[in-house]
Design a protein around this motif. Structure first.
Motif, PDB file in Angstrom:
ATOM      1  N   THR A 250       0.823  -1.204   0.000  1.00 13.94           N
ATOM      2  CA  THR A 250       0.000   0.000   0.000  1.00 13.94           C
ATOM      3  C   THR A 250       0.858   1.255   0.000  1.00 13.94           C
ATOM      4  N   GLN A 251       1.899   1.237   0.824  1.00 14.78           N
ATOM      5  CA  GLN A 251       2.759   2.418   0.938  1.00 14.78           C
ATOM      6  C   GLN A 251       3.485   2.713  -0.364  1.00 14.78           C
ATOM      7  N   LEU A 252       4.008   1.677  -1.013  1.00 12.81           N
ATOM      8  CA  LEU A 252       4.729   1.880  -2.274  1.00 12.81           C
ATOM      9  C   LEU A 252       3.803   2.380  -3.381  1.00 12.81           C
ATOM     10  N   LEU A 253       2.615   1.789  -3.490  1.00  6.67           N
ATOM     11  CA  LEU A 253       1.673   2.232  -4.520  1.00  6.67           C
ATOM     12  C   LEU A 253       1.274   3.687  -4.291  1.00  6.67           C
ATOM     13  N   HIS A 254       1.171   4.085  -3.041  1.00  6.10           N
ATOM     14  CA  HIS A 254       0.852   5.477  -2.718  1.00  6.10           C
ATOM     15  C   HIS A 254       1.958   6.411  -3.195  1.00  6.10           C
ATOM     16  N   TYR A 255       3.210   6.100  -2.844  1.00  8.45           N
ATOM     17  CA  TYR A 255       4.322   6.963  -3.242  1.00  8.45           C
ATOM     18  C   TYR A 255       4.492   7.000  -4.758  1.00  8.45           C
ATOM     19  N   TYR A 256       4.408   5.843  -5.411  1.00  5.51           N
ATOM     20  CA  TYR A 256       4.596   5.801  -6.859  1.00  5.51           C
ATOM     21  C   TYR A 256       3.484   6.560  -7.585  1.00  5.51           C
ATOM     22  N   SER A 257       2.240   6.388  -7.125  1.00  6.48           N
ATOM     23  CA  SER A 257       1.123   7.104  -7.754  1.00  6.48           C
ATOM     24  C   SER A 257       1.291   8.615  -7.583  1.00  6.48           C
ATOM     25  N   SER A 258       1.667   9.016  -6.388  1.00  2.00           N
ATOM     26  CA  SER A 258       1.856  10.439  -6.111  1.00  2.00           C
ATOM     27  C   SER A 258       2.989  11.017  -6.949  1.00  2.00           C
TER      28      SER A 258
END
Length: 242
Positions: A36-44
């Protein structure tokens, strides 16, 4: 092959990694929601990069590696993910004022997925949070805008109780698969890099590094650093004197 750092931190083989357990690297503990954390950073990061001109070298290089890593992480889903997504989608549709209109949990990161995780290293001996110093000086316009947007959302959602369910955790083997495909150390290290890049994008955008320099460098200033200026590109083998 398992990372040596992760092996040192694991006493016995487990299906799931325990959040907060040592990773084998000093000061770096097992993250509770790495996917979840990685997808958040990459999307942002990708969203921020879309504001850069298409000819920006920084945008091209960062966008390429971020998309590659996003696809790697997104493709590996935990057991029970689809069932969770159906339940979560119903909750998202029920509360558009919290999650946004037409939000899709399979494609768009839902900020509520981020659980409040306290690193034991950031706590005092009695379990209380350390009081970090506040930022001094006048805030920049962009900082004021982000803070105002955040506070508006907090006030708008005040009093709304959403019983959010985090997505199922990845198994240890799935985390190891992500680590091997990305090839940048433990997933916690990958998260730290992703977080740093997400912050760096703001700095690069603020500096507008893609624009021409206000003062042109003198002609020949960078010639010293060009390839094959001081040594020949190839060296001929010594000639036989006989």
């Amino acid at each position: 092959m398992k990372s040596s750092a992760r092996l040192l931190a694991t006493v016995k083989s487990e299906r799931f990694l325990t959040p907060g357990n040592p990773t084998g690297l000093t000061g770096l503990l097992t993250h509770p929601t790495p996917r979840t954390q990685l997808l958040h950073y990459y999307s942002s990061t990708l969203k921020k990069l879309s504001q850069f001109p298409e000819h920006s070298v920084y945008r091209k290089s960062t966008e390429a590696i971020t998309k590659q890593r996003y696809d790697i992480v997104a493709a590996i889903k935990p057991e029970g993910y689809e069932e969770w997504a159906q339940r979560a989608q119903k909750l998202v549709d029920k509360h558009p004022e919290v999650f946004g209109k037409d939000a899709d949990v399979r494609k768009v990161f839902v900020p509520a997925q981020l659980t409040e995780y306290k690193n034991p290293l950031d706590l005092e001996w009695d379990g209380k949070n350390l009081d970090l110093p506040s930022m001094e000086g006048t805030r920049m316009p962009e900082e004021k805008r982000r803070h105002r947007k955040y506070m508006d959302r907090v006030h708008a959602n005040e009093g709304i109780d959403v019983d959010w369910e985090n997505e199922p955790p990845l198994e240890a083997e799935q985390i190891e698969e992500i680590e091997n495909k990305i090839g940048a150390g433990l997933i916690e290290e990958v998260i730290e890099v992703a977080e740093g890049e997400n912050k760096l994008v703001d700095t690069i955008f603020e500096s507008r590094s893609w624009e021409e320099l206000e003062e042109k460098p003198p002609q020949g200033q960078w010639d010293y650093f060009t390839r094959d200026q001081h040594t020949p590109g190839t060296q001929e083998p010594p000639k036989d004197k006989n």
